[in-house]
Scaffold this motif. Structure first.
Motif, short mmCIF file in Angstrom:
data_model
loop_
_atom_site.label_atom_id
_atom_site.label_comp_id
_atom_site.label_asym_id
_atom_site.label_seq_id
_atom_site.Cartn_x
_atom_site.Cartn_y
_atom_site.Cartn_z
N GLY A 158 36.63 35.08 46.98
CA GLY A 158 37.82 35.27 46.16
C GLY A 158 38.12 34.11 45.23
O GLY A 158 39.18 34.08 44.60
N THR B 37 36.29 35.87 39.86
CA THR B 37 35.88 37.25 39.63
C THR B 37 34.40 37.28 39.24
O THR B 37 33.81 36.23 38.93
CB THR B 37 36.70 37.87 38.49
N PRO B 38 33.77 38.46 39.24
CA PRO B 38 32.37 38.53 38.80
C PRO B 38 32.14 37.97 37.40
O PRO B 38 31.13 37.32 37.14
CB PRO B 38 32.06 40.03 38.85
N THR B 39 33.08 38.19 36.48
CA THR B 39 32.94 37.66 35.13
C THR B 39 33.02 36.13 35.13
O THR B 39 32.23 35.45 34.47
CB THR B 39 34.02 38.24 34.20
N GLU B 40 33.97 35.59 35.88
CA GLU B 40 34.06 34.13 36.00
C GLU B 40 32.83 33.57 36.71
O GLU B 40 32.33 32.49 36.35
CB GLU B 40 35.33 33.77 36.76
N ALA C 113 35.47 42.92 32.37
CA ALA C 113 34.32 42.98 33.29
C ALA C 113 33.00 43.05 32.54
O ALA C 113 31.97 42.56 33.02
CB ALA C 113 34.46 44.19 34.22
N SER D 96 33.97 48.65 42.08
CA SER D 96 33.94 47.19 42.11
C SER D 96 32.52 46.67 41.89
O SER D 96 31.58 47.14 42.52
CB SER D 96 34.48 46.69 43.46
N ILE E 82 32.33 34.88 44.49
CA ILE E 82 32.88 36.22 44.30
C ILE E 82 33.52 36.72 45.59
O ILE E 82 34.67 37.18 45.62
CB ILE E 82 31.79 37.20 43.83
#
Length: 441
Positions: free
Chosen positions: A247, A250-253, A56, A167, A244
């Protein structure tokens, strides 16, 4: 807590008050606590290094670099133009343009300092030329810049989420409605203050002269062109946040997608990015990430040593021992957050809130996501409140004014605008929880 641990905590506060670098204040305190307890520092260092490898955490440099790329691409000018053409003719139009542009720029850069640098350098001179008092123009830019901390993706909210273990998506959503409310309140206040100033100077109202001089048909064509150009910039938060919360990633992606999108828009669409500007953006992103990484590393050392000695729990018990009234605890947390925001920057403030105040909030029965919103609105208020007020002084540096010229208008905006929003968010949890509950269940 025994005397040695109390002395260590006070040493941390003293170092912060004396301007000691926040990262090293964390590290010194962590090692001091470990030494007093007779523990092994190498164990804490290993744990901290392990935490630094979290997936993350990779979102942080990627969001910083994407914001820097979009800034280099000249999006602030495009956002200002399209907002000006839509709202510039209203009473207090340029002030409204400033407020909305800060909010939109925050959705791209996630940094209040970047919003002041990008929006302030353009809007402060324009507002002054249009009849606004220099002190009020400076104050409005400074106070509006905190919208960049509340409209996602917000860098301080990423740091808070990573540090507190909640989250990232929920932390993002918790400040959306508070941020929109604050923008609306500032817009109303600006219209009222502009109307008073206009009557005092015998002007009909404050307007954008550029809008008034333009031919209607030509103006409509330029408005459509500006809107099309700005839509590419506004696509960044839509793609990131939509991905995000649907779905898809992810936040990193999402942060990685943001870098690719920012590069595409700046290089192909706007054609403002060069190899030099790209290198500069990456360098600035790496430098800022390095600063935050050092803070986080020593924070993890401090957190581990404090947890081993149950210092956060003891602090929570002490504060809750003063009163078990839910409202009183909320007020005490707000005061503590305001003081933290006054003394340190937003990144350091979000870290301190997660480490020191989060255990108190949880023990008092406050929802962690609700507390994230309370942290966001309070740190924004603290960062433009004297004595330190880093954002306020940054805006003053752009306008070349001394503090007495803009402290009055700033306090007026903060007391009548930002402070009521802080209280609303504090005592109406659904303002923070409704969006996370709806989108993230």
């Amino acid at each position: 807590m025994e005397f040695g641990m109390i002395a260590a905590v006070f040493a941390l506060l003293l170092m912060i008050l004396c301007g000691f670098p926040i990262a090293y204040a964390f590290g010194v305190t962590g090692f001091l606590i470990t030494a007093i307890a007779g523990g092994n520092s190498s164990f804490h260092l290993g744990q901290a290094m392990s935490q630094m490898g979290g997936f993350a955490l990779l979102a942080l440099p990627l969001f910083i670099i994407s914001g820097a790329l979009m800034s280099e691409a000249g999006i602030s000018d495009r956002l200002l133009r399209v907002v000006d053409r839509i709202f510039g003719q209203l009473r207090g139009g340029l002030g409204l343009v400033t407020i909305l542009s800060c909010a939109l720029f925050g959705a791209i850069s996630g940094s209040a300092a970047a919003a002041i640098a990008a929006i302030g350098r353009i809007m402060i001179p324009r507002m002054i030329d249009d009849g606004y008092k220099p002190g009020y123009a400076t104050a409005l830019v400074a106070c509006s810049s905190v919208l960049s901390l509340m409209i996602p993706p917000s860098i301080p909210m990423i740091v808070f989420a990573i540090t507190s273990g909640i989250s990232v998506g929920a932390a993002f959503l918790s400040t959306v409605i508070p941020g929109l409310i604050l923008a609306f309140v500032y817009a109303l206040l600006n219209m009222a203050f502009s109307g008073v100033a206009a009557r005092q100077t015998n002007q009909k109202n404050y307007r954008s002269k550029q809008i008034l001089r333009a031919d209607h048909d030509a103006e409509q064509g330029r408005k459509q062109t500006d809107l099309i150009e700005a839509s590419w910039a506004l696509g960044l938060p839509l793609i990131v946040l939509g991905g995000i919360y649907s779905g898809i990633f992810t936040p990193t992606e999402a942060a990685a997608v943001a870098v690719v999108y920012a590069f595409f828009v700046g290089w192909i669409i706007y054609r403002r990015l060069t190899l030099r500007s790209i290198a500069s953006s990456v360098r600035d992103g790496v430098a800022m990430t390095g600063q935050i990484a050092i803070i986080l590393f020593f924070l993890f050392v401090l957190t581990r040593s404090m947890s081993m000695e149950q210092i956060p729990q003891n602090i929570a018990n002490t504060i809750l021992g003063l009163s078990d009234n839910y409202i009183v605890v909320l007020l005490l947390l707000n005061v503590a957050l305001l003081v933290i925001g006054m003394l340190v920057d937003d990144i350091s403030g979000s870290i301190l809130a997660a480490v020191v105040l989060m255990p108190i909030a949880i023990k008092a029965g406050i929802n962690p996501v609700h507390f994230a919103a309370i942290v966001g609105v309070n740190l924004g208020l603290g960062n433009v409140s004297p004595p330190c007020a880093p954002l306020l002084f940054m805006a003053g540096g752009i306008s070349n004014l001394h503090l007495p010229a803009y402290i009055g208008p700033s306090l007026k905006l903060l007391l009548t605008g930002h402070l009521p929003v802080v209280l609303l968010v504090t005592f109406i949890p659904q303002l923070a929880l409704w969006l996370p509950n709806m989108l993230l269940n």
